[in-house]
Design a protein around this motif. Structure first.
Motif, PDB file in Angstrom:
ATOM      1  N   TRP A 132      84.191 -68.600  23.889  1.00 43.09           N
ATOM      2  CA  TRP A 132      85.546 -68.935  23.425  1.00 43.09           C
ATOM      3  C   TRP A 132      86.150 -67.818  22.593  1.00 43.09           C
ATOM      4  O   TRP A 132      87.375 -67.656  22.559  1.00 43.09           O
ATOM      5  N   LEU A 133      85.320 -67.050  21.908  1.00 44.65           N
ATOM      6  CA  LEU A 133      85.714 -65.791  21.272  1.00 44.65           C
ATOM      7  C   LEU A 133      84.743 -64.725  21.753  1.00 44.65           C
ATOM      8  O   LEU A 133      83.559 -65.019  21.979  1.00 44.65           O
ATOM      9  N   PRO A 134      85.188 -63.495  21.895  1.00 43.43           N
ATOM     10  CA  PRO A 134      84.319 -62.476  22.487  1.00 43.43           C
ATOM     11  C   PRO A 134      83.190 -62.027  21.562  1.00 43.43           C
ATOM     12  O   PRO A 134      83.314 -62.065  20.343  1.00 43.43           O
ATOM     13  N   VAL A 135      82.098 -61.629  22.186  1.00 44.32           N
ATOM     14  CA  VAL A 135      80.994 -60.988  21.470  1.00 44.32           C
ATOM     15  C   VAL A 135      81.119 -59.487  21.727  1.00 44.32           C
ATOM     16  O   VAL A 135      81.032 -59.037  22.867  1.00 44.32           O
ATOM     17  N   LYS A 136      81.344 -58.724  20.682  1.00 43.06           N
ATOM     18  CA  LYS A 136      81.575 -57.287  20.831  1.00 43.06           C
ATOM     19  C   LYS A 136      80.359 -56.480  20.398  1.00 43.06           C
ATOM     20  O   LYS A 136      79.481 -56.969  19.683  1.00 43.06           O
ATOM     21  N   ALA A 137      80.330 -55.228  20.824  1.00 43.71           N
ATOM     22  CA  ALA A 137      79.145 -54.386  20.624  1.00 43.71           C
ATOM     23  C   ALA A 137      78.733 -54.244  19.161  1.00 43.71           C
ATOM     24  O   ALA A 137      77.532 -54.333  18.855  1.00 43.71           O
ATOM     25  N   PRO A 138      79.652 -54.024  18.211  1.00 37.22           N
ATOM     26  CA  PRO A 138      79.210 -53.887  16.810  1.00 37.22           C
ATOM     27  C   PRO A 138      78.502 -55.139  16.298  1.00 37.22           C
ATOM     28  O   PRO A 138      77.592 -55.045  15.466  1.00 37.22           O
ATOM     29  N   GLN A 139      78.917 -56.308  16.781  1.00 38.40           N
ATOM     30  CA  GLN A 139      78.266 -57.538  16.348  1.00 38.40           C
ATOM     31  C   GLN A 139      76.939 -57.733  17.085  1.00 38.40           C
ATOM     32  O   GLN A 139      75.930 -58.104  16.480  1.00 38.40           O
ATOM     33  N   ALA A 140      76.911 -57.466  18.383  1.00 45.87           N
ATOM     34  CA  ALA A 140      75.674 -57.609  19.161  1.00 45.87           C
ATOM     35  C   ALA A 140      74.573 -56.702  18.632  1.00 45.87           C
ATOM     36  O   ALA A 140      73.377 -57.037  18.713  1.00 45.87           O
ATOM     37  N   ALA A 141      74.951 -55.556  18.077  1.00 42.13           N
ATOM     38  CA  ALA A 141      73.949 -54.613  17.550  1.00 42.13           C
ATOM     39  C   ALA A 141      73.146 -55.208  16.408  1.00 42.13           C
ATOM     40  O   ALA A 141      72.060 -54.717  16.081  1.00 42.13           O
ATOM     41  N   LYS A 142      73.667 -56.267  15.785  1.00 37.83           N
ATOM     42  CA  LYS A 142      72.972 -56.894  14.660  1.00 37.83           C
ATOM     43  C   LYS A 142      72.240 -58.175  15.084  1.00 37.83           C
ATOM     44  O   LYS A 142      71.904 -59.013  14.248  1.00 37.83           O
ATOM     45  N   ALA A 143      71.976 -58.314  16.366  1.00 36.50           N
ATOM     46  CA  ALA A 143      71.354 -59.531  16.888  1.00 36.50           C
ATOM     47  C   ALA A 143      70.004 -59.798  16.243  1.00 36.50           C
ATOM     48  O   ALA A 143      69.333 -58.889  15.729  1.00 36.50           O
ATOM     49  N   VAL A 144      69.602 -61.064  16.308  1.00 39.09           N
ATOM     50  CA  VAL A 144      68.332 -61.488  15.702  1.00 39.09           C
ATOM     51  C   VAL A 144      67.172 -60.661  16.237  1.00 39.09           C
ATOM     52  O   VAL A 144      66.264 -60.273  15.481  1.00 39.09           O
ATOM     53  N   ASP A 145      67.164 -60.373  17.544  1.00 38.05           N
ATOM     54  CA  ASP A 145      66.022 -59.636  18.112  1.00 38.05           C
ATOM     55  C   ASP A 145      65.992 -58.165  17.705  1.00 38.05           C
ATOM     56  O   ASP A 145      65.038 -57.452  18.014  1.00 38.05           O
ATOM     57  N   GLN A 146      67.022 -57.715  16.996  1.00 38.43           N
ATOM     58  CA  GLN A 146      67.042 -56.334  16.481  1.00 38.43           C
ATOM     59  C   GLN A 146      66.630 -56.260  15.011  1.00 38.43           C
ATOM     60  O   GLN A 146      66.585 -55.184  14.432  1.00 38.43           O
ATOM     61  N   GLN A 147      66.338 -57.392  14.430  1.00 35.89           N
ATOM     62  CA  GLN A 147      66.033 -57.461  13.004  1.00 35.89           C
ATOM     63  C   GLN A 147      64.510 -57.403  12.805  1.00 35.89           C
ATOM     64  O   GLN A 147      63.812 -58.392  13.015  1.00 35.89           O
ATOM     65  N   GLY A 148      64.030 -56.238  12.383  1.00 36.65           N
ATOM     66  CA  GLY A 148      62.596 -56.045  12.195  1.00 36.65           C
ATOM     67  C   GLY A 148      62.118 -56.447  10.812  1.00 36.65           C
ATOM     68  O   GLY A 148      62.823 -57.120  10.047  1.00 36.65           O
ATOM     69  N   LYS A 149      60.923 -55.973  10.461  1.00 35.10           N
ATOM     70  CA  LYS A 149      60.298 -56.405   9.206  1.00 35.10           C
ATOM     71  C   LYS A 149      61.017 -55.849   7.976  1.00 35.10           C
ATOM     72  O   LYS A 149      60.871 -56.400   6.873  1.00 35.10           O
ATOM     73  N   ASP A 150      61.770 -54.762   8.119  1.00 40.28           N
ATOM     74  CA  ASP A 150      62.511 -54.203   6.981  1.00 40.28           C
ATOM     75  C   ASP A 150      64.011 -54.465   7.089  1.00 40.28           C
ATOM     76  O   ASP A 150      64.817 -53.810   6.436  1.00 40.28           O
TER      77      ASP A 150
END
Length: 538
Positions: A420-438
Motif C-alpha cells: 500500500w506504500l512502497p518499500v524503497k532501497a534506503p529502507q530495505a537496506a536496514k532489514a532485519v536480516d541485515q542486522q548483525g551482532k553489532d
C-alpha cells in the motif's frame, strides 16, 4: 495488583505496515501473529496496535464505522482472538488504539443522527445552527485544514469535526453516547485485551456554550497542516468534563485485572506536560499519558529536562509514558539528523536516552532497525493532509512505510503483492536480516535487557545534574542502586570531569580515564556508584 505497565516497554505496531499474510499489499492480524516471536525476542512487554476496527480508511482506521468489528483488511474476530492468545502465550500484553472522540461519517450512529433533528440519535454528535451570516458557529480550526465545522444540508446545521470532515465528533455531553462508548470498550476487554491507547484523549468534550477561542497568548505554533496553534484552544478541547469521563472509564477497566490505559494528549509545549499530569494524578484516572512534547524537532538537554521535571511537578503521584516516535511524526533518526554524527550514532543515542528515562517507554516499529523517513512522490501519497497541502507538507506516510524483513526479498519480505506504500532501497537496506551482532537491533535488545535488570532504570527516581548544553545528565536511584547517565546531544566532542569513584557500566562513543569523561559526537555513558559523583564541564 500487578502494575506491569510501570516499568514496561511498549512496542507500537502499525498493522497496515507490519506483515502482510494474504498478499493483498496490506498488513494484517495474521501477519502480526506470524511475527510475534520477533517481537518477543526484542524484550518488550506489550504491543500497541493502531486501529484495527471497521473503517472506510479515510484516515487509516482513525475513522471507525463499527467499534465492535475488525476491518476485513486486517482479518476478523477469530484472527484477533488468535493474536491475543498467541501473544499471551509469549508473555506479551496487547493494547489497541481506541478512537473515541469521533467516528466515521459511515458509522450507523452518524447516518441516523444526520437524518433529522428529532430522531433517537439526533443529539449523539455536535450539531449547531449557522450564525446569522451563514458562517460556522465558532472560529475553531480543524487539524486537517479549514474550519472544524461542516454544513450538512439534510439537517440544515453544522457538525463538529476536529479532523477530517468525514470524522464527526461525538457529543459526550449526552449520557447515552458515554454509555454506548463504554459498552464498546467492555466488548474488547471481555475478549482478553490488556487495555487501551486512547487517541486524542483530551478531545472528548467541547464547550456547550460554543464560545470561540481567543488568539494564542504566546508565539503562535502554526502546524504544518493547519492554523490550530494560532488559537488558545480552550473551548474545543481539554474541557473539565473530560476528567469525570476518564474516571468512569477507569472504573470499567479496573474490573479487569492487570489492564491499563495510556492516553494521547493532543497538545504542544508545556501545556501538554500539565495535561499529562492532570490526567494521571491519583489512581482514578489514566494509568499514564503521553504527549507530543518529545515527538517534535527539539533536541537539547533543556527541553528533555523540562519535559521530565515538568511532569514530576505536575503529577508527583502520576506516571508518564515517553516516546520519541510514532505513526504521526517523522522518524527520529531523520528528524534529529542535524544533531547527529551519523544515522547509527543517533539511533544508539536515542535508544540509550529513552531507556534511561523514568516511566513507561514506547518504541515505534522500525526504530529498532534505525529506520529513516521514506521520501515519497506525490503519486505515492495516501495521507489526506499531505495530498491537500503538497509540496509544503510531506505528511505522515514517510514514517508509515512497511516493515522490512529481508533486504533482497520482494518488498523486503513485507508482502508478495503490491504494498500500500512502497518499500524503497534506503529502507530495505536496514532489514532485519541485515542486522548483525553489532547492529542497532542488537543494541536495542541489549538496552532493553539492561533496563529490565536495573532497578534504578526500571523504577528509580530521577535527579538532574546541571551541565551546559549539549550535555544531558541525571541520576536514577532505586533499591540501593544509583546510576548516573550522561549524554552528548551534539556531533561535537565534549569533555566532563567526574569526581568520585564511579564504575562505567555502559558506554558508546565515550572514554573514561583519570577522572575525565570524553564524549565523542552523540556519545554517552552510564556510571554505577555508591558515593556521590560530581560532574563539571571542562
Amino acid at each position: 495488583m500487578n502494575e506491569w505497565w510501570r516499568s514496561a516497554v511498549i512496542y507500537q505496531v502499525y498493522p497496515r505496515s507490519y506483515q502482510d499474510d494474504n498478499g493483498d499489499g496490506v498488513g494484517d492480524l495474521a501477519g502480526i501473529t506470524r511475527r510475534l516471536d520477533y517481537i518477543a525476542a526484542l524484550g518488550v512487554d506489550c504491543i500497541w496496535l493502531s486501529p484495527i476496527f471497521a473503517s472506510p480508511q479515510a484516515d487509516m482506521g482513525y475513522d471507525v464505522s463499527d467499534y465492535k468489528a475488525v476491518d476485513p483488511l486486517f482479518g476478523d474476530i477469530a484472527a484477533f482472538d488468535t493474536l491475543i492468545e498467541s501473544a499471551h502465550a509469549r508473555g506479551l500484553k496487547v493494547i489497541v488504539d481506541q478512537v473515541l472522540s469521533h467516528t466515521s461519517e459511515k458509522h450507523e450512529w452518524f447516518e441516523q443522527s444526520r437524518k433529522s433533528r428529532d430522531n433517537a440519535k439526533a443529539d449523539w454528535y455536535v450539531w449547531a445552527d449557522p450564525l446569522p451570516d451563514g458562517s460556522p458557529p465558532t472560529n475553531w480550526h480543524s487539524h486537517f485544514g479549514g474550519p472544524a465545522w461542516e454544513f450538512d444540508p439534510q439537517r440544515g446545521q453544522y457538525y463538529l469535526h476536529n479532523f477530517l470532515a468525514s470524522q464527526p465528533d461525538l457529543n459526550f455531553h449526552n449520557p447515552d453516547v458515554v454509555d454506548a462508548i463504554l459498552d464498546t470498550c467492555k466488548f474488547w476487554l471481555e475478549r482478553g485485551l490488556d487495555g487501551f491507547r486512547l487517541d486524542t484523549v483530551n478531545y472528548y468534550f467541547h464547550d456547550q456554550k460554543l464560545r470561540s477561542n481567543p488568539p494564542a497568548q504566546a508565539k503562535p505554533q502554526v502546524m504544518a497542516t493547519d492554523l490550530y496553534g494560532m488559537q488558545n484552544n480552550i473551548y474545543n478541547k481539554t474541557r473539565p468534563e473530560n476528567l469525570a469521563f476518564l474516571e468512569r472509564l477507569r472504573r470499567l477497566t479496573d474490573q479487569y485485572p492487570d489492564t491499563m490505559m495510556v492516553g494521547e494528549v493532543g497538545e504542544m509545549g508545556n501545556r501538554s506536560i500539565e495535561i499529562m499530569g492532570e490526567y494521571t494524578a491519583g489512581t482514578s484516572r489514566l494509568h499514564m499519558a503521553y504527549s507530543f512534547a518529545m515527538l517534535g524537532p527539539d533536541f537539547n538537554a533543556e527541553h528533555f529536562r523540562n519535559c521530565i521535571e515538568g511532569f514530576q511537578r505536575g503529577a508527583p503521584d502520576g506516571h508518564p509514558y515517553w516516546s520519541f516516535s510514532n505513526h504521526d511524526v517523522p522518524r527520529q533518526v531523520s528528524r534529529w539528523a542535524d544533531h547527529a554524527v551519523s544515522e547509527d550514532a543517533m539511533g544508539r543515542l536515542a535508544c540509550a536516552m529513552l531507556m534511561s528515562f523514568e516511566g513507561t517507554i514506547g518504541i515505534y516499529q522500525g526504530e529498532e532497525l534505525g529506520q529513516t523517513e521514506t521520501a515519497l512522490t506525490y503519486d505515492e501519497l495516501t495521507d489526506p493532509p499531505a495530498i491537500r497541502y503538497w509540496p509544503a507538507v510531506k505528511g505522515r506516510d514517510g514514517c508509515r512505510t512497511p516493515m522490512v524483513w529481508e533486504k533482497d526479498a520482494p518488498n523486503a519480505g513485507f508482502s508478495t503483492g503490491t504494498p500500500w506504500l512502497p518499500v524503497k532501497a534506503p529502507q530495505a537496506a536496514k532489514a532485519v536480516d541485515q542486522q548483525g551482532k553489532d547492529s542497532i537491533l542488537a543494541f536495542y535488545k541489549d538496552m532493553m535487557a539492561y533496563r529490565k535488570a536495573s532497578a534504578a532504570l526500571a523504577r528509580g527516581t530521577t535527579t538532574f545534574i546541571s551541565l551546559p548544553e549539549p550535555i544531558l545528565a541525571f541520576t536514577r536511584t532505586a533499591g540501593g542502586e544509583t546510576l548516573t547517565c550522561v549524554f552528548n546531544l551534539s556531533p561535537d566532542v565534549h569533555v566532563i570531569r567526574v569526581t568520585g569513584a564511579p564504575i562505567v557500566t555502559l558506554a558508546n562513543g565515550a572514554a573514561f580515564d583519570e577522572g575525565l569523561l570524553t564524549l565523542r559526537g552523540n556519545g554517552f555513558a552510564y556510571f554505577a556508584h555508591e558515593a556521590e559523583v560530581a560532574l563539571t564541564k571542562v
